[in-house]
Design an enzyme around this catalytic site. Structure first.
Site, short mmCIF file in Angstrom:
data_model
loop_
_atom_site.label_atom_id
_atom_site.label_comp_id
_atom_site.label_asym_id
_atom_site.label_seq_id
_atom_site.Cartn_x
_atom_site.Cartn_y
_atom_site.Cartn_z
N HIS D 156 -3.04 7.43 6.97
CA HIS D 156 -1.86 6.57 7.17
C HIS D 156 -2.20 5.10 6.89
O HIS D 156 -1.57 4.21 7.45
CB HIS D 156 -1.34 6.67 8.61
CG HIS D 156 -1.09 8.08 9.07
ND1 HIS D 156 0.17 8.64 9.09
CD2 HIS D 156 -1.93 9.03 9.55
CE1 HIS D 156 0.09 9.87 9.58
NE2 HIS D 156 -1.17 10.13 9.86
N SER D 277 -2.84 -14.63 -14.96
CA SER D 277 -1.40 -14.88 -14.90
C SER D 277 -1.04 -15.98 -15.88
O SER D 277 -1.83 -16.87 -16.15
CB SER D 277 -1.04 -15.31 -13.48
OG SER D 277 0.14 -16.10 -13.47
N LYS D 283 -5.24 -16.47 -10.64
CA LYS D 283 -5.07 -15.02 -10.53
C LYS D 283 -6.09 -14.21 -11.33
O LYS D 283 -6.47 -14.59 -12.43
CB LYS D 283 -3.65 -14.62 -11.00
CG LYS D 283 -2.56 -15.08 -10.09
CD LYS D 283 -2.65 -14.56 -8.66
CE LYS D 283 -2.52 -13.07 -8.56
NZ LYS D 283 -1.18 -12.58 -8.84
N GLU D 290 -3.06 -0.84 -12.09
CA GLU D 290 -1.59 -0.81 -12.00
C GLU D 290 -0.98 -0.08 -13.19
O GLU D 290 0.00 0.66 -13.05
CB GLU D 290 -1.05 -2.23 -11.94
CG GLU D 290 -1.44 -2.98 -10.68
CD GLU D 290 -1.13 -4.47 -10.81
OE1 GLU D 290 -0.04 -4.88 -10.40
OE2 GLU D 290 -1.98 -5.21 -11.35
#
Lengths: 463, 463, 463, 463
Positions: D156, D277, D283, D290
């Site tokens: 969880h 970025s 970044k 992803e």
């Protein structure tokens, strides 16, 4: 069992087929809609002279009794009676005799089932809209409760820029606002009354279809009888809206799960909204959020079932369409309950402002500010971006934050840096620069919240 | 209600969450598997010295009583007890007191649920395999019953070439043979016993996992405890096999629906396997076939639900996975029943040989024969194809069949045509040329049928 | 290659990752939208004083040159430049030097990509609406061309009741009318301008967002910056509408395939709209219809790719979202071309009125009329239905049509039958009884056609 | 353009249909498979006496030239030639004249396309298996590199129990091992040669099908000619395996994304495997992970396109099936590249052991140990669980860790606690208790790794 449609058949239906083809185990959900539609149909038959006033009264009386029995749980559902339409017809006949059989004059189950479904969905849609508003309102409340809390905003789950919690969390309000708008648009197409379409060719008796539509508070009669019984576009459209809602709720759940993890520790849920483990005594799990995320897969699957179901079917009605109901009911129940659950989660959520502010210190959240600073000193953005990138690499190598670098160090990277750069290296300054419509500045976030509250009042009369 | 895992909680679970998160309404389907797994787990605890012989006896006795109650329908299921695991644990405690609580030593619901699911599926898989064999066997019987019937074979739903009905229909037998093989391959991965994996890190007590696997007639213990509780690959794999079966049954259904239409009239179904209309007294509809076709959409959707459910979840167990059960049970029930229904349809199917043979006359089914004829006279195939195409256009313009053209007419298109061309223009001749392995020649179709019968005997001991 | 964002990086990007993560191979489709958005963004920068007039002119000039090059096919696309945004930025810098880099002031690819997508979709939506209207109009034309043709209407692919061809075929017009309405509703949500949202927190410079929205002919700026870059609800909504259209076109295709089969022979397609076989010289296949039906599966799959893609993502932008483009472009191309193809099919369709009328004679299409006849004689419908069912069974056993039974025979089944029953046993009579709104009576079908024509004029200015 | 199948057609194909129905833009991917199959088919024709030795030589020579041209990129693909089959046929004719047309003797595109697909997939499957092994091996290497690192194990997304990193990460190796097994099972069904099935009825010339299967290194000829051209079960099965792989890779990606977040900080990726970025200079995003997660949605969607495509199609070949290729190629490319990418990610991953060990201190990871401790003191597990739950609540209230509580405090909760309880409160002790097969004890994790290495050697000859 001998079927009502069995005149031309020389043997009874196979017992296994009877069980295989029944729908009463799920379409009993449509019972009240069936009765509502039958009442209106009976009145139309009366208006067309196909029932006497007395016959109408008996039918209406019988329907009311059946309705009451169902409410009481006293109505028997039996597989041999196939579906909800046959159940009500049969029950009516048991109550009022042969007159009951007049109710089927010119009427086909093909139109009945879509009428029932449209009536049923129209009612559940009211619930859905109310739940969307509830959810939006608790989000707005929570945003106001923690209005001042600043958190790291994320892209790619990496620290990006500081953001007001109230801005971040109202993303979900904005998503739901658009879903609410979708519901309202959908209603126009939903609330078309198919009664009078008969099997598909239109009723052979001159029923007043405008009357029936009006009596149901629907916008108009469906305009084409073959369309009316062939298409399930209105169920697909509902399931699409539900899927969109669930996808967004799955993202909301992901946030809750991340925030309440040991590593983030941004927020906690009250004990009553978590569950424990059967083996690990310390566990306190965000199960409601996980369940919502899981149920999103089910609802998307329901939409897929509906679309695939209709693919390649010839006109008009085909029995395949019976399978439209399990995904419809499942998707509605899952989504409505998930909205309820999500509303409770927002209500119960407690932010851990202290921990959040610790996280704010890391990840060079203000690097963009530095670049913007240089822009205002005349450096083209892309160049400024590059310079700041090098500064971040430099700072990271020395395990320093940006505000810990000296002006000399800054100047090594670009001569445009001056003492005022340090004013730019606060979260407050970054936020204050973003009072652009829709941005994370305090003024505009406040405006967004107020504006949405008043819009809800206009859209659905709620606040 | 106070939960068994509630020690660390300061308030009771929210009532709505209790209802939202319960799974007993569906996972009671796993009751017998749960008891089976518990029995074996208790024995393993005994072997590890964690239970005395007497304690083991009491537990086994208690489990047997619970099993009996469930069989009798006397076992109460309650939402507050969440799931089947808690139900059995609680019921056992009510019967034998605190000793019941020893059964959970080192055991987690995370492993229990996958153990139950694997046991349950292993049992349903036996049913599935038997039904696949049943379906194949009735197809082979029907193929033999109408062995001599020749029908137009279709591509693009257009007449293509003549084909034995027995060849056409056994396509579905071949499809199912491969699905049966898939089931057998799948069993290797299914029958791995997760007991002893505990929450995910492995049991802290030295249980004999080989013993537990063996006691379940499984191949081996799962090899990795985190995999064991995290992955639902075995459910996805089952749902994929069920989807493939349903896709093929949807194609079988399409054939039945076409064959029994007024326009095709190739076959009819007995009254007991059709249903009527509520409004049109003459209707006799092939509903079972339509329902199977419709249910195929549901089962594909179930697979989609399972795959989407697991997407992007971090290790190990997440509560999302509770949602694996509704699609599992729905897909199994739908597919098993669809196979039963399809078997009945084949059994009941009556061919209308006369009508079929009328249809054989149209559509220039023997045009390919003419081209092959030319090939044997030395014309390259693509040229021959072109010549015959022109002949068909010519014949069609004159509303003649190919056999009605004169030799002179043929010769106008190509000099290679001679008197023997007419021998090629019979269906029998076309079939006789296709005694190639897997083709539609009578000898090879017969061989295919015999061979499949004897293979079934080897594969699953059936004939 | 050194990236524009590479300041903080100490090594160059892995070559395989460069290829793996590029999107230019598909997002070049957005090139014109990117330029359009950039123009407007530049103007907003000027209004905010971040560009001088001269700088703006140079940027606009540069963008126009790039636009021209792309139109000419002279613009080089390279994987190392990642995406369309970097391509345009880079090309601009090559043309006008460092000033180009000012265009990125306060701007993020996160907002650029959604701006581009919304602009792009708005343009394709105009095409889509026009194609829907085209398709509706050829259906209406065809309905008028064969207005008098009566065909058997089907349920369950069985003969049900007679229906005007013009009524049957306009079912697809009605479906498309509703899809058109969905497009119009969708536009409200689509035409929101995200520019000014920056990475997700809102732009740090005071840009005039109302101006940018207006300049794009959009309704308003998006209202929430995190929503603007996080959500792809507008792509999902488009893909849903496209899926619904394709599902209905798959049903249209099924009709075409059935109608042109040897067995139905209701209609034929011109040679130019069919294709042949590589082996069977006589074949003339309705491939366009099959391809549309097949492509419907692809488009539904595209919708599911989009929904599943977003499931469980945390806010705000995640790179997963790059995968929104392949399904978007595929679904648009497939649907637009399928509509074009379907329009050609309707145009080319020739009915075989003679064959159709032969089929009308079979299947007891007028049985419902007989039941309605009895209703008007006072028999409750369900009873009447039963009586007629028995009559059909009787007639079928004697291989007679209903009109061939004698009055004596009728009377054996029910005394209410009289001589006037034969008037009811004509197709014309059955149609004439269905001049109910939306039904298959000639008057109402005519009205439907006229009404839809005039509505299209109102909705989209077409007729 | 005049088509090779155009003999019976009186007009040329519509230009739009030509573009709509072409497949060469994607099926050129099958070019080498087409040539391979054609070579073998030519040899079979020779064996059957349908080609002379010289004709065979010319055909083989021509095919080799075409193959070479395609390799060189010199082969022209044109939409008017429809598909890869017509391209090769036409090119051959241009090279060797009319003899080329003999290659189509008894051969249909219906069998050609499945032959090509099976050959093509068989080749890509070798790549897939090799990539699975690569991925497994780098996981095992990484597990050995950080063998001693202990991390919090999660359920969880909450801290659950301590676990060896090497155990946690090999979960993905175990998943891939089973996918490898699935590939091997699948090969049996894949490697069946359809050549000789012709349009669907079997070839009219006596070709040696066993020879053709053997020449392709396939297991056997397909056994049923209608099955051979109708079913795409082998593509669905491949796409299912690819979907399972992608689902598991999406979970792997989720781990990477979490681990490299600021909040977890468990691990980092080298700069070359991250991207920056366009606006935020600091970044460093885990884009590859992803993208893999995003691409999993696409591949699942591809599977559903395939299954939905086949739903409800009548036998045998229908043109819908042309749409099997885009999802096939997309899913293969996405999955193979995602495996490559994931392999690079594992290779590049650097653990941050210090940070991980800080996280170990929180979340009461050893609570289960305490409960087990009590069990060994004779307390039934469920009771022990409850007691420890209360202890955790108590400790949490005082902001203490379990090891910081005094024995007196422990005794307040249960008298069974004694001094030796502190021995249980170390991570090392917890691990040492889990040397159960498949668990997280060091010995068994080592065994798992060694065992898998040696199994790979046996399965696919790799280590």
């Amino acid at each position: 069992m001998k079927k009502p449609w069995g005149g031309r058949f020389s043997e009874e239906i196979d017992e296994f087929l009877e069980a295989f083809s029944e729908s009463i185990s799920f379409d009993k959900e449509l019972a009240f809609a069936e009765i509502k539609a039958s009442r209106i149909y009976a009145q139309a038959l009366r208006k067309a002279g196909l029932l006497s006033e007395e016959e109408l009264d008996q039918i209406l009386q019988g329907l009311s009794e059946i309705e009451e029995e169902i409410k009481q749980g006293a109505f028997p559902f039996r597989i041999e009676l196939e579906d909800i339409h046959m159940h009500v017809e049969k029950a009516l006949a048991e109550k009022i005799g042969d007159i009951a059989y007049k109710l089927h004059t010119g009427r086909s189950r093909n139109e009945q089932v879509v009428a029932d479904e449209r009536i049923y969905i129209a009612e559940r849609l009211e619930e859905l809209k109310a739940l969307l508003v509830d959810f939006i309102l608790v989000i707005l409340d929570k945003a106001e409760e923690y209005f001042e809390v600043v958190m790291p905003g994320f892209t790619h789950l990496q620290h990006a820029q500081p953001v007001l919690f109230s801005h971040w969390v109202t993303t979900f309000a904005e998503m739901m606002r658009l879903h609410l708008q979708r519901c309202l648009d959908f209603e126009k197409r939903l609330k078309q009354c198919p009664l009078g379409s008969s099997a598909f060719a239109g009723c052979g008796f001159p029923l007043d279809r405008e009357f029936m539509a009006k009596a149901l508070s629907f916008y108009e009669p469906t305009r084409h009888s073959v369309y009316a019984v062939s298409s399930r576009d209105f169920i697909s459209e509902l399931l699409f809206i539900l899927s969109l809602i669930m996808v967004d709720l799955s993202r909301f759940s992901e946030e809750i799960i991340l925030w309440t993890s040991e590593e983030f520790c941004f927020a906690s849920l009250p004990d009553r909204l978590t569950t424990g483990s059967s083996i690990m005594p310390q566990k306190k799990n965000p199960d409601p959020a996980e369940l919502i995320r899981g149920k999103s897969a089910t609802v998307i699957g329901n939409l897929f079932q509906m679309l695939t179901l209709q693919k390649g079917l010839p006109l008009s009605y085909n029995r395949d369409l019976q399978e439209d109901k399990p995904p419809l009911f499942q998707a509605l129940n899952y989504t409505l309950n998930s909205l309820r659950m999500a509303t409770l989660l927002v209500k119960g959520l407690k932010l851990n402002a202290e921990k959040i502010s610790e996280h704010l210190k890391h990840g060079y959240l203000l690097a963009t500010e530095l670049a913007d600073y240089l822009v205002l000193k005349g450096v083209p953005f892309r160049k400024a971006h590059h310079v700041v990138g090098e500064i971040v690499r430099y700072a990271e190598g020395r395990k320093k934050e940006l505000s810990e670098l000296s002006l000399d160090e800054y100047k090594k990277f670009h001569q445009a840096f001056e003492e005022d750069v340090y004013e730019w290296l606060t979260v407050e300054h970054a936020l204050s620069r973003r009072n652009i419509l829709g941005g994370t500045g305090k003024r505009v976030v406040k405006e967004y919240i107020d504006c949405l509250r008043s819009e809800l009042k206009t859209m659905v009369g709620r606040d």
